[in-house]
Motif scaffolding. Structure first.
Motif, PDB file in Angstrom:
ATOM      1  N   MET A  33       0.477  -1.332   0.004  1.00  0.00           N
ATOM      2  CA  MET A  33       0.426  -0.413   0.258  1.00  0.00           C
ATOM      3  C   MET A  33       0.853   1.074   0.385  1.00  0.00           C
ATOM      4  SD  MET A  33      -3.487  -1.051   0.275  1.00  0.00           S
ATOM      5  CE  MET A  33      -4.136   0.256   0.955  1.00  0.00           C
ATOM      6  N   ALA A  34       2.163   1.448  -0.724  1.00  0.00           N
ATOM      7  CA  ALA A  34       2.965   2.888  -0.988  1.00  0.00           C
ATOM      8  C   ALA A  34       1.903   2.885  -1.928  1.00  0.00           C
ATOM      9  CB  ALA A  34       4.267   2.392  -1.053  1.00  0.00           C
ATOM     10  N   ARG A  43      -6.410  -0.136  -3.299  1.00  0.00           N
ATOM     11  CA  ARG A  43      -6.583  -0.234  -1.712  1.00  0.00           C
ATOM     12  C   ARG A  43      -8.656  -0.965  -2.387  1.00  0.00           C
ATOM     13  NH1 ARG A  43     -10.394   5.729  -1.467  1.00  0.00           N
ATOM     14  NH2 ARG A  43     -10.988   5.175  -3.978  1.00  0.00           N
ATOM     15  N   LEU A  46      -7.187  -4.512  -1.150  1.00  0.00           N
ATOM     16  CA  LEU A  46      -7.586  -4.704  -0.204  1.00  0.00           C
ATOM     17  C   LEU A  46      -8.908  -5.307   0.541  1.00  0.00           C
ATOM     18  CD1 LEU A  46      -5.392  -4.677   2.687  1.00  0.00           C
ATOM     19  CD2 LEU A  46      -7.278  -2.867   2.815  1.00  0.00           C
ATOM     20  N   VAL A  64      -5.471  -9.970   7.390  1.00  0.00           N
ATOM     21  CA  VAL A  64      -5.096  -9.344   5.945  1.00  0.00           C
ATOM     22  C   VAL A  64      -4.429  -8.183   6.724  1.00  0.00           C
ATOM     23  CG1 VAL A  64      -5.776  -8.042   4.413  1.00  0.00           C
ATOM     24  CG2 VAL A  64      -7.268 -10.555   4.578  1.00  0.00           C
ATOM     25  N   THR A  65      -2.727  -7.773   6.143  1.00  0.00           N
ATOM     26  CA  THR A  65      -2.680  -7.255   6.770  1.00  0.00           C
ATOM     27  C   THR A  65      -1.506  -5.951   5.079  1.00  0.00           C
ATOM     28  OG1 THR A  65      -0.113  -7.769   7.050  1.00  0.00           O
ATOM     29  CG2 THR A  65      -1.574  -7.742   8.836  1.00  0.00           C
ATOM     30  N   GLN A  66      -1.422  -4.841   5.904  1.00  0.00           N
ATOM     31  CA  GLN A  66      -0.927  -3.740   4.666  1.00  0.00           C
ATOM     32  C   GLN A  66       0.520  -2.944   5.056  1.00  0.00           C
ATOM     33  OE1 GLN A  66      -3.546  -0.462   4.829  1.00  0.00           O
ATOM     34  NE2 GLN A  66      -4.863  -1.284   5.703  1.00  0.00           N
ATOM     35  N   CYS A  69       6.020  -0.483  -0.275  1.00  0.00           N
ATOM     36  CA  CYS A  69       6.688  -0.205  -1.413  1.00  0.00           C
ATOM     37  C   CYS A  69       7.673  -1.484  -1.451  1.00  0.00           C
ATOM     38  CB  CYS A  69       7.402   0.447  -1.636  1.00  0.00           C
ATOM     39  SG  CYS A  69       8.215   0.269  -3.461  1.00  0.00           S
ATOM     40  N   ILE A  70       6.668  -3.352  -2.348  1.00  0.00           N
ATOM     41  CA  ILE A  70       7.964  -4.460  -2.412  1.00  0.00           C
ATOM     42  C   ILE A  70       8.869  -4.195  -3.276  1.00  0.00           C
ATOM     43  CG2 ILE A  70       7.209  -6.978  -2.422  1.00  0.00           C
ATOM     44  CD1 ILE A  70       4.317  -6.230  -1.427  1.00  0.00           C
TER      45      ILE A  70
END
Lengths: 121, 185
Positions: A33-34, A43, A46, A64-66, A69-70
Motif C-alpha cells: 500500500m505505498a 485499495r 485489499l 489481512v495486513t498492509q 513498497c515491496i
C-alpha cells in the motif's frame, strides 16, 4: 441511523470470538500500500481480501495486513501470502476479482493460482 | 491517482511511518474550494528534509530512490490553481509538540480537479491497517459535517479490536449514513 449502541452490540457478539482468534492466524495476506500500489488499485484489492476472508469464514486462520513498497512497482497491485512452513507466494497485477478467486482457491482450497503469480509474468 | 481520497490514503501512510499515535484528516469544503489537511503527531521532519519533500528524488522508502507521494498530491492541487503547504516540527527540536501538517487546497470547479472519490474506503482501510492509531476524520461542508474519532469507538468496544471485520464494516456504514444525512456522496 447507526448509533454507538449498535457498536456495543457488535462488541457483545465478538467478545467470545476474539479470545479464540488471538495468535491463531497462520496465514498472512500482505497487500502493498505505498504510492505505487495505491495508484495501481491496491485499495479495492485489499477490501476484496478483507471481505472474502470474512465471507469464507477464514478469520481465525487468515489475517489481512498492509505494507509499504515491496519493490516491484511495475507489477502492482502486489499481494504476498505467507504461510508457516511454506514458501512465500507473490501475486501480481491484482484486481478485486482475482483477489476473490485467490481467497477461494488458495486461502480456502490450498491451491496456488500459478497464472497470477510473479513467476508467471 | 484517480481520486484525491487515494492521495489521502498515501499521504497518511507517511504519518504512520513517522510513528504518530494520532492522525487527523480534516476536509473543509465551500462551493469553490476543498481543503484537505492531514495532521499528525509523528516524529516530524528536520528543516532540510522538509525543504526537499516536494522533490520526487526525496523519499523515505528503502526499495528505491524516488518518492512520488507528496509530489503527486502537490501536482493535483496546483493543477486546479490551488497549492500544497507542509509544516513540520522535528522531535529533537520540539519534544512536546512534534508533528507534521500537510494542507492542500483545490479549486473544485477547475477542469483539472480530481474528484475526491471513495473517501469512506480510505478511512476504513487506514483504520484496518493501523488500528492502534487514533484516527480523527472530519469532512465539513456548507450542508453539514461527517465525523469519526476512533477513540470514541474504542471506548465502546473495550478489548474488541478496531480491525475486527464487523467493526470495519460498521465504520463504513456509519460514515456513509452520515454522508446521506449531510446530503452528499
Amino acid at each position: 441511523m447507526k448509533s454507538l449502541a449498535e457498536l456495543a452490540a457488535i462488541k457483545e457478539k465478538m467478545q467470545n470470538k476474539v479470545v479464540l482468534r488471538e495468535g491463531s492466524s497462520d496465514v498472512r495476506v500482505v497487500v502493498g500500500m505505498a504510492t505505487c500500489g495505491i495508484a495501481a488499485g491496491a485499495r479495492p484489492v485489499l477490501n476484496a481480501f478483507v471481505e472474502a476472508v470474512n465471507g469464507l469464514e477464514l478469520n481465525d486462520k487468515v489475517t489481512v495486513t498492509q505494507t509499504g513498497c515491496i519493490g516491484i512497482c511495475q507489477y502492482e497491485p502486489v499481494v504476498e501470502i505467507f504461510e508457516a512452513g511454506k514458501e512465500k507466494v507473490t501475486y501480481v497485477k491484482m484486481t478485486p476479482e482475482k483477489a476473490k478467486e485467490v481467497a477461494e482457491k488458495h486461502l480456502k482450497g490450498g491451491n496456488i493460482i500459478a497464472e497470477y503469480t510473479i513467476s508467471n509474468v | 491517482m484517480k481520486e484525491l481520497s487515494l492521495n489521502i490514503l498515501d499521504i497518511a501512510q507517511n504519518s504512520v511511518k513517522a510513528g504518530a499515535d494520532t492522525v487527523k484528516i480534516i476536509l473543509n469544503e465551500t462551493a469553490e474550494i476543498l481543503t484537505i489537511e492531514i495532521r499528525d503527531n509523528g516524529c516530524g521532519m528536520k528543516p532540510d528534509f522538509l525543504k526537499s519533500v516536494s522533490d520526487p528524488f526525496t523519499t523515505t522508502r528503502t526499495t528505491r530512490k524516488v518518492g512520488l507521494g507528496i509530489p503527486l498530491f502537490k501536482l493535483a492541487s496546483q493543477q486546479t490553481g490551488g497549492d500544497l503547504k507542509i509544516t513540520s516540527r522535528h522531535k529533537d527540536e520540539f519534544p512536546d509538540s512534534h508533528g507534521t501538517e500537510v494542507i492542500a487546497s483545490f479549486y473544485k470547479n477547475h477542469l483539472d480537479f480530481t474528484p475526491l472519490g471513495d473517501i469512506v474506503s480510505t478511512v476504513t482501510v487506514l483504520i484496518q491497517g493501523q488500528p492502534g492509531i487514533r484516527w480523527i476524520f472530519e469532512h465539513k461542508t456548507q450542508k453539514g459535517s461527517v465525523k469519526l474519532d476512533t477513540d470514541e469507538l474504542k471506548a465502546v468496544l473495550g478489548d474488541v479490536p478496531l480491525d475486527t471485520f464487523e467493526v470495519i464494516v460498521w465504520i463504513g456504514e456509519y460514515l456513509k449514513e452520515q454522508y446521506l444525512e449531510a446530503g452528499q456522496n
